[in-house]
Design an enzyme around this catalytic site. Structure first.
Site, mmCIF file in Angstrom:
data_model
loop_
_atom_site.group_PDB
_atom_site.id
_atom_site.type_symbol
_atom_site.label_atom_id
_atom_site.label_comp_id
_atom_site.label_asym_id
_atom_site.label_seq_id
_atom_site.Cartn_x
_atom_site.Cartn_y
_atom_site.Cartn_z
ATOM 1 N N GLU A 92 -7.219 -11.760 -13.418
ATOM 2 C CA GLU A 92 -5.954 -11.063 -13.674
ATOM 3 C C GLU A 92 -4.754 -11.816 -13.135
ATOM 4 O OE1 GLU A 92 -6.036 -7.038 -12.134
ATOM 5 O OE2 GLU A 92 -8.181 -6.954 -12.501
ATOM 6 N N CYS A 116 -12.594 -5.437 1.609
ATOM 7 C CA CYS A 116 -11.648 -4.409 2.067
ATOM 8 C C CYS A 116 -11.966 -3.071 1.368
ATOM 9 C CB CYS A 116 -10.210 -4.821 1.780
ATOM 10 S SG CYS A 116 -9.718 -6.308 2.660
ATOM 11 N N CYS A 335 -4.821 -4.476 -7.262
ATOM 12 C CA CYS A 335 -5.602 -5.682 -7.331
ATOM 13 C C CYS A 335 -7.009 -5.479 -7.901
ATOM 14 C CB CYS A 335 -5.707 -6.102 -5.870
ATOM 15 S SG CYS A 335 -6.036 -7.761 -5.622
HETATM 16 N N1 SAH Z 1 -6.920 -11.555 -0.192
HETATM 17 C C1 SAH Z 1 -5.516 -11.583 -0.015
HETATM 18 C C2 SAH Z 1 -4.715 -11.487 -1.305
HETATM 19 C C3 SAH Z 1 -5.175 -10.552 -2.368
HETATM 20 S S1 SAH Z 1 -4.982 -8.820 -2.146
HETATM 21 C C4 SAH Z 1 -5.070 -10.509 0.965
HETATM 22 O O1 SAH Z 1 -5.909 -9.752 1.421
HETATM 23 O O2 SAH Z 1 -3.901 -10.472 1.316
HETATM 24 C C5 SAH Z 1 -3.258 -8.550 -2.375
HETATM 25 C C6 SAH Z 1 -2.708 -7.396 -1.569
HETATM 26 O O3 SAH Z 1 -2.993 -6.142 -2.202
HETATM 27 C C7 SAH Z 1 -3.252 -7.315 -0.166
HETATM 28 O O4 SAH Z 1 -2.224 -6.979 0.731
HETATM 29 C C8 SAH Z 1 -4.243 -6.178 -0.303
HETATM 30 O O5 SAH Z 1 -4.552 -5.650 0.950
HETATM 31 C C9 SAH Z 1 -3.493 -5.255 -1.236
HETATM 32 N N2 SAH Z 1 -4.299 -4.239 -1.913
HETATM 33 C C10 SAH Z 1 -5.531 -4.338 -2.426
HETATM 34 N N3 SAH Z 1 -5.939 -3.176 -2.962
HETATM 35 C C11 SAH Z 1 -4.934 -2.308 -2.787
HETATM 36 C C12 SAH Z 1 -4.743 -0.929 -3.109
HETATM 37 N N4 SAH Z 1 -5.700 -0.225 -3.710
HETATM 38 N N5 SAH Z 1 -3.564 -0.372 -2.794
HETATM 39 C C13 SAH Z 1 -2.587 -1.091 -2.180
HETATM 40 N N6 SAH Z 1 -2.704 -2.367 -1.840
HETATM 41 C C14 SAH Z 1 -3.871 -2.981 -2.130
#
Ligand code: SAH
Length: 347
Positions: A92, A116, A335
């Site tokens: 994406e 995460c 994401c």
């Molecule tokens: N791996 C990297 C970059 C990709 S994630 C990182 O962890 O920063 C991009 C961002 O989106 C990160 O801050 C992540 O924590 C956040 N993110 C992922 N899923 C999310 C969700 N469901 N709601 C809000 N933020 C989210």
């Protein structure tokens, strides 16, 4: 197709060496590099001799990705892309239109292994790293999509994947995208987001690139962070914050902290106060994100009222903070959601 040489993976210098091996004059490398950086297919590289173009078509790949599907938002100018890699995997990218121009959020891996608890990208694990050429292709395809409307001027490495878990390709990409003979995008307009791989943050600081570092913090202490981010078991907040301070000292750049507000878990006033203490005296900005709900995840977003109160507490404590504008919320903003939806529709 897959065993062909992906020319976009090469630096300008490496491309020069490759063409030299092919017996081509040095100026051809410049011409070819310029075409490749514009996303032009071999067949349209009009100043290259026809037989050479044919050889390139037989042995090499010009653009290692294509646009599989485009999802324009009905609410704003945001466009989400599903890109198809040569091995048919989908990734994406999100194109956003701001007052300062177009910004593209790119993926750095197919999936993610960071685990995460709120994130859709990691649900199926990590398939593989993206190469620097594939990351470049994401930008070139977005530019092609924009056509006369403009071009990508800002890039955030905030799509699927952990960029610092794919360090070498990410660095090659950053250098390539900044090449004055290529896309020539200023490193000041690029942000790299990480879940907090502390040693790699230090390594990145040493490169002194001038990019913005975004740290996905999401918690004011180790106890809460460990509940939602497995990386917190590998690196304590203390180690992570030390690495971030090192980054700020080394680069003079302000760091951005991403903080997704989750109902009850990390969004109460006491959490905001603890966060302000953690960030005291640090040159930084906090990006508050109302959690994007992901179906497979039980976590709920904090209420809009809780988000505002959290913001006010940080302001009261003199921490620079904003609530991230939700863009493209109707097109699978979080994401990895689009790719996941696609995988599910096939199963
Ligand atoms: N791996 C990297 C970059 C990709 S994630 C990182 O962890 O920063 C991009 C961002 O989106 C990160 O801050 C992540 O924590 C956040 N993110 C992922 N899923 C999310 C969700 N469901 N709601 C809000 N933020 C989210």
């Amino acid at each position: 197709m897959a065993d062909k040489l992906i020319l976009l993976d090469k630096t300008r210098q490496e491309l020069g060496e490759y063409l030299k091996e092919q017996g081509q004059p040095a100026f051809r490398a410049k011409q070819l590099y310029s075409w490749l950086s514009k996303g032009v297919p071999f067949s349209e590289m009009t100043n290259l001799p026809k037989d050479f173009r044919q050889k390139l078509m037989d042995e090499c790949v010009d653009l290692p990705m294509e646009i599989h599907q485009v999802f324009p938002s009905q609410k704003d100018d945001t466009v989400k892309f599903l890109f198809r890699c040569l091995d048919d995997h989908l990734i994406e990218g999100v194109l956003m239109h701001y007052h300062y121009g177009y910004s593209l959020c790119i993926s750095t891996q197919i999936g993610c292994k960071m685990g995460c608890a709120f994130c859709a990208s990691t649900l199926n694990g990590c398939v593989r790293n993206l190469s620097s050429g594939e990351m470049l292709a994401e930008v070139l395809l977005a530019n092609r999509f924009l056509g006369d409307k403009g071009h990508v001027g800002h890039i955030v490495l905030m799509g699927s994947g952990e960029p610092l878990d794919n360090y070498d390709h990410t660095l090659r990409f950053l250098r390539a995208v900044n090449d004055p003979e290529g896309l020539n995008i200023s490193l000041r307009n690029i942000s790299v987001s990480t879940c907090g791989l502390a040693p790699m943050i230090r390594k990145l600081a040493e490169e002194n690139l001038g990019i913005t570092l975004s740290l996905s913090l999401h918690a004011p202490n180790d106890r809460i962070r460990k509940q939602i981010m497995p990386v917190a078991n590998a690196y304590s907040l203390e180690e992570t914050m030390d690495a971030v301070r090192f980054y700020v000292k080394k680069t003079g750049r302000r760091v951005v902290f991403e903080y997704a507000l989750i109902n009850q878990l990390n969004s109460r006033r006491e959490h905001a106060i603890e966060l302000s203490q953690l960030l005291r005296d640090l040159q930084c900005h906090v990006n508050l994100i109302p959690l994007n709900h992901v179906d497979e995840r039980s976590l709920q977003p904090a209420s809009p009222k809780a988000v505002q109160e959290f913001l006010h507490t940080l302001e009261e404590k003199h921490i620079s903070a904003t609530v991230r504008r939700e863009m493209g919320s109707d097109i699978g903003g979080a994401c990895g959601q689009l790719r996941r939806r696609h995988l599910q529709s096939q199963s």
